[in-house]
Design a protein around this motif. Sequence first.
Motif, PDB file in Angstrom:
ATOM      1  N   GLY A   1     -16.951   4.204   9.679  1.00 10.88           N
ATOM      2  CA  GLY A   1     -15.655   4.551   9.109  1.00 10.88           C
ATOM      3  C   GLY A   1     -15.422   3.885   7.769  1.00 10.88           C
ATOM      4  N   THR A   2     -14.190   3.973   7.288  1.00 12.51           N
ATOM      5  CA  THR A   2     -13.815   3.360   6.014  1.00 12.51           C
ATOM      6  C   THR A   2     -12.495   2.622   6.185  1.00 12.51           C
ATOM      7  N   LEU A   3     -12.314   1.597   5.334  1.00  7.98           N
ATOM      8  CA  LEU A   3     -11.059   0.848   5.290  1.00  7.98           C
ATOM      9  C   LEU A   3     -10.630   0.789   3.836  1.00  7.98           C
ATOM     10  N   THR A   4      -9.476   1.400   3.520  1.00  5.29           N
ATOM     11  CA  THR A   4      -9.008   1.470   2.141  1.00  5.29           C
ATOM     12  C   THR A   4      -7.556   1.018   2.062  1.00  5.29           C
ATOM     13  N   PRO A   5      -7.217   0.305   0.976  1.00  9.28           N
ATOM     14  CA  PRO A   5      -5.820  -0.107   0.784  1.00  9.28           C
ATOM     15  C   PRO A   5      -5.056   0.929  -0.044  1.00  9.28           C
ATOM     16  N   ARG A   6      -3.779   1.091   0.253  1.00  3.53           N
ATOM     17  CA  ARG A   6      -2.887   1.967  -0.512  1.00  3.53           C
ATOM     18  C   ARG A   6      -1.535   1.253  -0.663  1.00  3.53           C
ATOM     19  N   ASP A   7      -0.840   1.544  -1.751  1.00  2.89           N
ATOM     20  CA  ASP A   7       0.504   0.993  -1.939  1.00  2.89           C
ATOM     21  C   ASP A   7       1.484   1.674  -0.988  1.00  2.89           C
ATOM     22  N   THR A   8       2.346   0.881  -0.351  1.00  4.15           N
ATOM     23  CA  THR A   8       3.388   1.440   0.521  1.00  4.15           C
ATOM     24  C   THR A   8       4.548   1.925  -0.353  1.00  4.15           C
ATOM     25  N   PRO A   9       4.978   3.171  -0.175  1.00  4.21           N
ATOM     26  CA  PRO A   9       6.140   3.630  -0.941  1.00  4.21           C
ATOM     27  C   PRO A   9       7.336   2.702  -0.721  1.00  4.21           C
ATOM     28  N   GLY A  10       7.958   2.263  -1.788  1.00  4.06           N
ATOM     29  CA  GLY A  10       9.084   1.350  -1.689  1.00  4.06           C
ATOM     30  C   GLY A  10       8.681  -0.101  -1.708  1.00  4.06           C
ATOM     31  N   GLY A  11       7.370  -0.415  -1.762  1.00  7.50           N
ATOM     32  CA  GLY A  11       6.908  -1.786  -1.825  1.00  7.50           C
ATOM     33  C   GLY A  11       6.127  -2.195  -0.607  1.00  7.50           C
ATOM     34  N   GLY A  12       5.035  -2.914  -0.817  1.00  9.68           N
ATOM     35  CA  GLY A  12       4.204  -3.359   0.286  1.00  9.68           C
ATOM     36  C   GLY A  12       2.808  -2.778   0.191  1.00  9.68           C
ATOM     37  N   LEU A  13       2.034  -2.992   1.244  1.00  6.27           N
ATOM     38  CA  LEU A  13       0.642  -2.552   1.284  1.00  6.27           C
ATOM     39  C   LEU A  13       0.369  -1.836   2.597  1.00  6.27           C
ATOM     40  N   THR A  14      -0.416  -0.745   2.509  1.00  8.33           N
ATOM     41  CA  THR A  14      -0.827   0.004   3.695  1.00  8.33           C
ATOM     42  C   THR A  14      -2.342  -0.022   3.796  1.00  8.33           C
ATOM     43  N   MET A  15      -2.866  -0.501   4.921  1.00  2.62           N
ATOM     44  CA  MET A  15      -4.300  -0.498   5.182  1.00  2.62           C
ATOM     45  C   MET A  15      -4.617   0.698   6.073  1.00  2.62           C
ATOM     46  N   ILE A  16      -5.558   1.565   5.607  1.00  5.18           N
ATOM     47  CA  ILE A  16      -5.875   2.803   6.317  1.00  5.18           C
ATOM     48  C   ILE A  16      -7.276   2.698   6.892  1.00  5.18           C
TER      49      ILE A  16
END
Length: 835
Positions: free
Chosen positions: A813-828
């Motif tokens: 699989g893969t693990l990628t970071p994305r910006d959370t809308p409104g501030g913060g971090l989302t790990m997918i």
Amino acid sequence: MGGRPRGRLRVHLGVAPGVGKTYAMLSEARRARDRGEDVVVGIVETHGRVATACLLDGLEVLPLRTLPYQGTTFTELDPDAVIERAPALVLIDELAHTNVPGSRHAKRWQDVAAILDAGIDVVSTVGVQHLESLNDEVERITGVRQRETVPDEVVRGADRIELTDLPPEALRRRLAHGDLYPADQVDAALAGHFRLGNLTALRELAQRWLADDERHGRPHDERRGLSGARSWAARERVVVALTGGPEGDTLVRRAARIAARGKNVDLLAVHVTNAAGPPGSDPAILVRQRALVETLGGTYHQVVGEDVPRALLEFARGVRATQLVLGASRRRWPFARGVGATTSALSGTIDVHIVPHEATGMGRGLARPGAALTRTRRLSGWALALLGMPLLAAVLVPLGLSLPSELLLFLLLVVGAAMAGGMWPALTAAVFAFGLLNWFFTPPVRTLAVARPENVLALVIFVLVAVMVSTVVDLAARRSREAARSRADAEVLSTLAGHVLRGESALPSLLARTREMFGLNAVTLLERSDEPGEWRVVATSGGMPATSPGSADTDVAVDDRLVLAARGRSLEANERKVLEAFGAQAAVALRQQRLREVADRAGPLAEVDRMRTALLAAVGHDLRTPLASARAAVESLRSTDVTWTETDRGELLATADESLIKLNRLVSNLLDMSRLQAGALGVRLEPVAIEDVLPHAVDDLGPLRDRLEVDIPPGLPEISADPALLERVLVNLITNAVRHSPGGEPVRLTAGTDGGTDGGDVQIRVIDRGPGIPAEAHERVFLPFQRLGDRDNHAGVGLGLALSRGLTEAMGGTLTPRDTPGGGLTMIISLRRAS
């Protein structure tokens, strides 16, 4: 096995690592087995690739030979076992492999040669990066020198060569999916050897090499019947001759246009330096023209030769040129035969283009100082001696001049013969003149007797003057030749200095230039072995190398251990001096090459040391902190000086429990990261439901579970994963998200599909409302021992995200970071559906 014909060799040539040459070899073997052929496996390297290993099922695998070396046991191909088994076909992977010391042969291709001699067919594999002739070019492309190579003749001698190819994009996808290397090596490989430009260049290199194989695709017997004089070169080569005159720019551009008309046409420029070289040569002009040639994608070469046309044609035939571009003659004389006309007459099958230019017919200018006597001058001297003397006698006989006047006229003609042709025409003219003067002009005439003594003295003085003049002229000619040779040597040394300053691939390129400049068959740098009387070939260029100084036509000692050996002809003393300069530079190049090798080996060690230092610095604090907390709690509970309430005891036990959980997590992370980097992490993929893994991960969070909100929709498909590893990934990501979320802000965990083809992969998202990470730092947070923005060790050893990505990629699989809308971090986390 007496009487068995030599076996046939088939080679799968791979354009790059991982294109599937071993897979193709095994597929061919299975088809042969299905046809009823006796097929065995001598040695196959699967490199841990499951699809390749599956093809070994059902094939007989011969035992390998075990060899101890430096305290470690290695396994190698056992050629004796193969020959004793005597199958019809044997599979032998990695033709360029170097055997462990103590093996029957030093190289695996030598094992293959012995098996072929026993009448056994062999199927083998080799990568284009391991071909000896392409070693330097592969290093220029990838920046890595391959230590294991196989001579081109071995591969070209195969009865069949199969090119195993794969588009660069497809190969990079295979690499990214973890089909080639362990997950922790993928990023480095994609950014290094497997860059798109590198793969494209290697692919073109393999296709060019295969196209240049004169015998590729022809039956073996037909190959052996080919005439050596016949050229099957599939690649065009255009050679342009440069004299150092201003017309060279025109010639280079015309040759470049001729080369541009075809595909994969090489452009080569050559300048011939000889003792009586072409007048008008300007070193500054040659430097400019060399730069022009290299700008147009060509290569510049310089050779030494007395006969310019023959030297040009020898060079052109040596590089298998198909076309030769020359400038029109600059001679004024209409009947003079120039270099172009002579070259055209001797060119044979090479097409010669005579290009007119602005200097055509304008004369060659003044003869260069110190030029030696040319063939034309020598012929003129003999003409004056043999034809001029009788003609002068015929003119003077009826005139009846005095003897002194006649002596002076004959002496003038002798001096003219000396000036034109040198010593031997002048001496011949002097002897001839003495006889004519004695017979026709010295009383008594028409006899060889001399009546008066002063006439005898006059004749003797005449001969002495003629000899002295001819000697002086011949000595001047010799000194001129030596001066011209010295200048030619200086030009060669200048080229050598330029070669070094330009930083060309030092040792192989230097030997190649040495060979072509001196017109040799082979030039080899030999190093004295530790065994008395034995020598080792360090580097060579050309044909069959000399294996010892005694087997060379010329050898020069570079130092106590190195000798430069040349084969092809014996060099003159002045040429040996120049060769010694090349030998000294070859020694410097060898030392530089070995220093680079040491530096290359030291680089990874330094990186390992840096990682170890970082690990010790980080772990030193992070191990002590939970240990100190747990120890303090336990010692407090054991103390009899204080009476603890139940509430106090519960808090102390909770502190000890939390500290031990942190310690356990830290040690587990360190062990798993070590296994990932060593490629020894066991992964067992199976269909898993997220709902089954999540409760265990939440339990491992301890008190942090209260900060987690879960939103898992019903009906999600199962994923292909290792339950234990997925649980570790979720715990690390959630813990990291809670740590960076402001107080009171929950961390959300959601799941769904990405909506791709066939429903897409399943994605698990860990969402926080913390400070987030700048986009340019998204990849840096996955480096081991990296705590972005931290200034102390209180945040942990920095392995959580690096380990999480490594474990995810190990599961495909893969693990990628994305910006959370409104501030913060989302790990997918993206994982494949279970099949």
